[in-house]
Design an enzyme around this catalytic site. Structure first.
Site, PDB file in Angstrom:
ATOM      1  CE  LYS A  25      -3.927  -2.218   0.398  1.00  0.00           C
ATOM      2  NZ  LYS A  25      -5.033  -2.084  -0.567  1.00  0.00           N
ATOM      3  CD  GLU A  82      -4.703  -2.752  -6.792  1.00  0.00           C
ATOM      4  OE1 GLU A  82      -3.727  -3.537  -6.927  1.00  0.00           O
ATOM      5  OE2 GLU A  82      -5.673  -3.010  -6.048  1.00  0.00           O
ATOM      6  CG  ASP A 121     -14.844  -6.992  -6.305  1.00  0.00           C
ATOM      7  OD1 ASP A 121     -13.956  -7.030  -5.436  1.00  0.00           O
ATOM      8  OD2 ASP A 121     -16.047  -7.188  -6.060  1.00  0.00           O
ATOM      9  CD  GLU A 154      -5.700  -7.775  -3.587  1.00  0.00           C
ATOM     10  OE1 GLU A 154      -6.609  -7.383  -4.355  1.00  0.00           O
ATOM     11  OE2 GLU A 154      -5.128  -7.034  -2.759  1.00  0.00           O
TER      12      GLU A 154
END
Lengths: 462, 462
Positions: B221, B275, B325, B383
Site C-alpha cells: 500500500k 493500482e 471484482d 490477489e
C-alpha cells in the site's frame, strides 16, 4: 448555539403510472416518488427545519431512503451553526465516510443520499437568512464558494485558482443581473408536446399551445421507432417553422452506431440537440457520437453521477449542453463544482427538470449560474414540465416562457403537509386504495384527499 | 418443474476494525461485511438453495441489503428451470427494471444488488449440476455464453461476432487447460506484507515469509506519506531482489499531477504496477497518468461500476491490468462481458480479492478466464489475503503460491451456519458485546461463539 435533534426520512409516492398519458423510450411506467428528508434543530426559530428530497420513479424509493438514513450519524447532535458555516466540510465528510464510500464511490444512491443531507442544510441556511436559496448562494463571497467545492479529482481540468477567476469575473455586475432575472427570469423550454404516445394531431395542437404560452423551445422524445420519429420531427418542424429550437431526447436508447444511423435520418429536420443518445456514464461514446453527427449538438447529464463524470464529458468534448439535475449528484456543493467546470469549458448549462420537485429545486442553481457564474448566456434554458407543482409550498412560477425567481425563503423542496400525508407509501390513503387498471380513466385518488388535483399532464421521467 | 419460494437477505458483519493491524490510505477502519442472499425453491433437492453475497465494509451493509430486497419480485413465484436456463434474460430484466434503473443506472448499490441475484442463481445452477461454478461456466457452449452477455452499449468496442471469435479460439484446448489448472492452479499474489502501518522490520519479515510460501508477487500500500513510501518500496526491492514483481496500491488517493509526482519518486524501485492511482470512474485521468508514467503499468477495477466503464478504460488505453471484482458489478454475466472486453484488448485480468468471501468467489472467474477466454496468460494473478477464509463452507486452497480450483459444487459464497448466526448484525452475539476500545488488545468475540477464530490478519479493503 443549537443542535440537530431529528432526521426524518419519508417515502412519498405519486401513482403517476395509473394516469399514464406520456412515456419515453426507457421509462414506460414511472410512479414519481421522493425520498423526503427533514432535519430539525432544537431552536424554535427553525420551526420548519431543513428539507430536501431525492426524486426517484417508484420501486427503490425505499432503498434511497435507507441510503439517506445511513448518514444520520453525521447530523444528529452536531452544532447547527458550525455545520451551516462549513457546508464544504460537511459535503467532504459525507462523501468521505470511508465505510459508506465503498457503496459508490460518489455515485448512485449514496451520492444522491449525500445530496439530500447537503441540500436540506442549504434549505435550513436559506430559511435562517430569510432568503430564497438562489439569493443565499448568489450572495456568497468568492472564497466561501471556493471552500464549498471539493476540488479533489478535478485539478487536471479545474484548479481552485481557475475557479476563483471564473467567480471573480462572475461577481462583476452581479447586482444588475439579479435585477435582470427578477424582471425577466431564465428561459424555459417545455417537453409537454413531445411524448412518444401522442397522435400527430395532439402533437400539432400542443406545439401551437407551447408557442402561444411563450416557450421559445420544445423537446420531443425519440428512440422508439425511427419512421415515427422522422415523421413527428418533420411535422414539428413544419408547425414551428425554420430556426425554432426543437430538441430531441433518446433516453439512453442507442449504441454509437445506432445513434449515428438514427440521427442521420432526423438531421434534415434540424434538431436543436440530441439528449442522452446513449449510456449516461459513457464519455467516449458521447464523444464519438458528437464527432460523427456534427454539427448537431449533444446534451446529457440528468443521470450523470457527479463532478468527475462531468469533468470527463467536458475534457473529451463530448457535449455541447450540460444538463445538471437537482437531486442526482451529491448536492448543491457538487453542482457548484459542475457549474464551475461548465463555465471553464464554455458549455451552457440547461438543467434537467420534471419529475416531482425537480423544477422547484433546480431553478435555484440556474439563477445562481445566471447571476454569478456563467452569466447571461443566451443558450441557458431550464426544462419545464407542468406536473405536480401544486404539491409544493412554493411552486414554480412560469411567465412568458420563463422561470421567474421565487422570493420566499428556502430551496423549494418543501411539499404541502396534506400531500405528504396522502401520498405516504405504502400506508397513505392514496396507496391504500387499489390501483385501477391502466387506461380505465382513473383519476388520482389524492385529489379527494388533499384537495390539490394532479393535472392530467404527461408523465415525464427524463 | 419447481418454483422460487423464498428470498432471504441477511446483514452479516465482522468487527474487523477492532483488531485493526493493517490499513490503507483511504479505508482506515473497515468492518468487513456481507449483504448475504439465499434464494430457495420448492424442490427438496435444492436443500441449500442458491447463495451469494455483496461485500461491503460496514455502515451501509443495510442499504445494500435493501437494494437486494428491492429485486425480490423478479424471483419469487418464477419457474426455476426457466430462469436458470436463461440467466442472460434474468440479468437483462434486472438491469432493465425501469423504476429501479433510475437509482443507478447500472452502478453503485443497485448494480451490486443485481449481481447478488444473478450470482445466487449461478450458485444454484452449479449445485444442481454438482459442479464448482468455474467448471459450470467453462462447460458452456459458445452460443450460450454469448446469450449471457448484454452487448448493449458495447458495440463500439466489442460485437457479438468478435466475442464469438474470442470464445471459439478459447474453446480449442479447453480440456487440456482444465487439467493444467487442476494440477497447477492460477498464480496468486499476496498483499499481506504491505500494509501502511507496519514497521520496516515487520515488512522485511513478511516479505521473506511471502517468498518462502511460494508467492511470486507481493503488493504494498502507498499514498500516505511519500518519504515513507520511497523508503518502504526501496527496502522491499532490496529484500526481494531485482525483477521480483512488487505492485503498489494507492487506493484512489491522487489527482493526475500528484500521482505523477509521487510515482516519479517511486519509479527507481521499479513497481510492477500502480493500482487505483485516482478515482475509479475517471477513465481520462487513468489514461493521462499512464501516458505520463510509462512504462510503469496502471491497474484498476475493484470499484469499477460495470462493463461500460471497463470498455472505456480499455478504449482509452488507460490500463495495463484489469482488476475485476466478484461482487462490485452486476454479477457473473457482467463479469463475462468484462472478461471478453479484456481479451479483445489483450489486457490481462488480475482479479481483486480480500475482504470476506471475495477470494472464494472471484477465483471461479479467474479459472474460467484461464480455461476458456484469456487462455494461459503468464500475467494473470489473483490477489490473496489470508483472512476470514475459515468462515466459508469451501475456503480457498492456496498451494505453492497458487489458487487451486475447488471441486465442490457451487460458487464459493456459502458461509458456515455458525458464522452467520454469530455475526448477524446487529443482534448476533458478536455485536451484542460492547466493542472494546481500539488498541486495547481485544480479541474477536466471535472466536468464543462460533469456534472459528479470526486470524490476526491485516484488514484489507482494497
Amino acid at each position: 448555539m443549537s443542535t440537530f435533534i431529528s432526521f426524518d426520512v419519508r417515502d412519498v409516492r405519486f401513482p403517476t403510472s395509473r394516469d399514464l398519458d406520456g412515456s419515453d423510450a426507457m421509462n414506460p411506467d414511472p410512479d414519481y416518488s421522493a425520498a423526503y428528508l427533514t432535519i430539525r434543530t432544537d431552536d424554535p426559530a427553525d420551526a420548519e427545519g431543513g428539507t430536501s428530497l431525492v426524486f426517484t420513479i417508484g420501486r427503490g424509493n425505499d432503498v434511497q431512503g435507507a441510503a439517506i438514513r445511513a448518514l444520520e450519524h453525521h447530523v444528529i447532535g452536531r452544532d447547527v451553526e458550525e455545520v451551516l458555516a462549513d457546508l464544504g466540510g460537511l459535503h467532504r465528510r459525507l462523501n468521505g465516510d470511508s465505510q459508506l464510500r465503498w457503496l459508490g464511490p460518489e455515485t448512485g444512491v449514496m451520492a444522491m443520499a449525500v445530496g439530500a443531507v447537503v441540500n436540506a442544510m442549504w434549505d435550513l441556511r436559506a430559511r435562517r437568512e430569510g432568503r430564497p436559496l438562489w439569493l443565499t448562494l448568489a450572495s456568497l463571497e468568492v472564497e466561501e464558494i471556493l471552500d464549498l467545492v471539493d476540488f479533489r479529482y478535478l485539478s487536471d481540468a479545474l484548479t481552485r485558482e481557475e475557479a476563483r477567476e471564473i467567480l471573480e469575473r462572475g461577481a462583476a455586475g452581479r447586482d444588475e443581473r439579479i435585477e435582470e432575472i427578477r424582471a425577466h427570469g431564465v428561459p424555459a423550454y417545455t417537453t409537454t408536446p413531445g411524448w412518444l404516445g401522442y397522435s400527430d394531431d395532439k402533437l400539432t395542437y400542443l406545439l401551437h399551445e407551447a408557442r402561444d404560452q411563450g416557450f421559445e423551445m420544445v423537446k420531443l422524445k425519440v428512440g422508439g421507432d425511427v419512421e415515427d420519429d422522422v415523421r413527428r420531427l418533420a411535422l414539428a418542424r413544419e408547425v414551428m417553422g425554420e430556426g425554432y429550437p426543437i430538441a430531441i431526447d433518446a433516453n439512453q436508447r442507442w449504441d454509437v452506431d445506432s445513434a449515428v444511423t438514427w440521427l442521420e435520418r432526423l438531421a434534415p429536420s434540424d434538431p436543436y440537440w440530441i439528449e442522452e443518445p446513449t449510456f449516461p456514464g459513457d464519455v467516449l461514446a458521447h464523444a464519438a457520437i458528437r464527432r460523427r453527427i456534427a454539427p448537431m449538438r449533444v446534451a446529457t447529464g440528468e443521470q450523470g453521477s457527479g463532478r468527475v463524470l462531468f469533468k470527463q464529458l467536458l475534457q473529451a468534448e463530448a457535449i455541447d449542453v450540460l444538463q445538471l439535475d437537482a437531486t442526482r449528484v451529491a448536492g448543491i456543493n457538487e453542482n457548484l463544482a459542475i457549474l464551475l467546470l461548465a463555465a471553464k469549458f464554455g458549455v451552457p448549462v440547461c438543467p434537467h427538470a420534471g419529475g416531482v420537485g425537480l423544477c422547484e429545486m433546480v431553478q435555484h442553481l440556474a439563477f445562481l449560474d445566471a447571476v454569478a457564474i456563467g452569466g447571461t448566456n443566451a443558450d441557458r434554458r431550464i426544462e419545464f414540465v407542468d406536473h405536480l407543482h401544486e404539491r409544493f409550498e412554493v411552486p414554480v412560477r412560469i411567465e412568458r416562457g420563463a422561470y421567474m425567481p421565487p422570493e420566499q425563503p428556502g430551496s423549494g423542496a418543501r411539499m404541502l403537509p396534506a400531500t405528504l400525508a396522502a401520498h405516504a407509501y405504502p400506508d397513505g390513503p392514496v396507496w391504500q386504495q387499489a390501483a385501477p387498471p391502466l387506461g380505465a380513466g382513473s383519476s388520482d385518488a389524492s385529489e379527494a384527499t388533499d384537495g390539490a388535483g394532479t393535472a392530467a399532464a404527461p408523465v415525464e421521467s427524463a
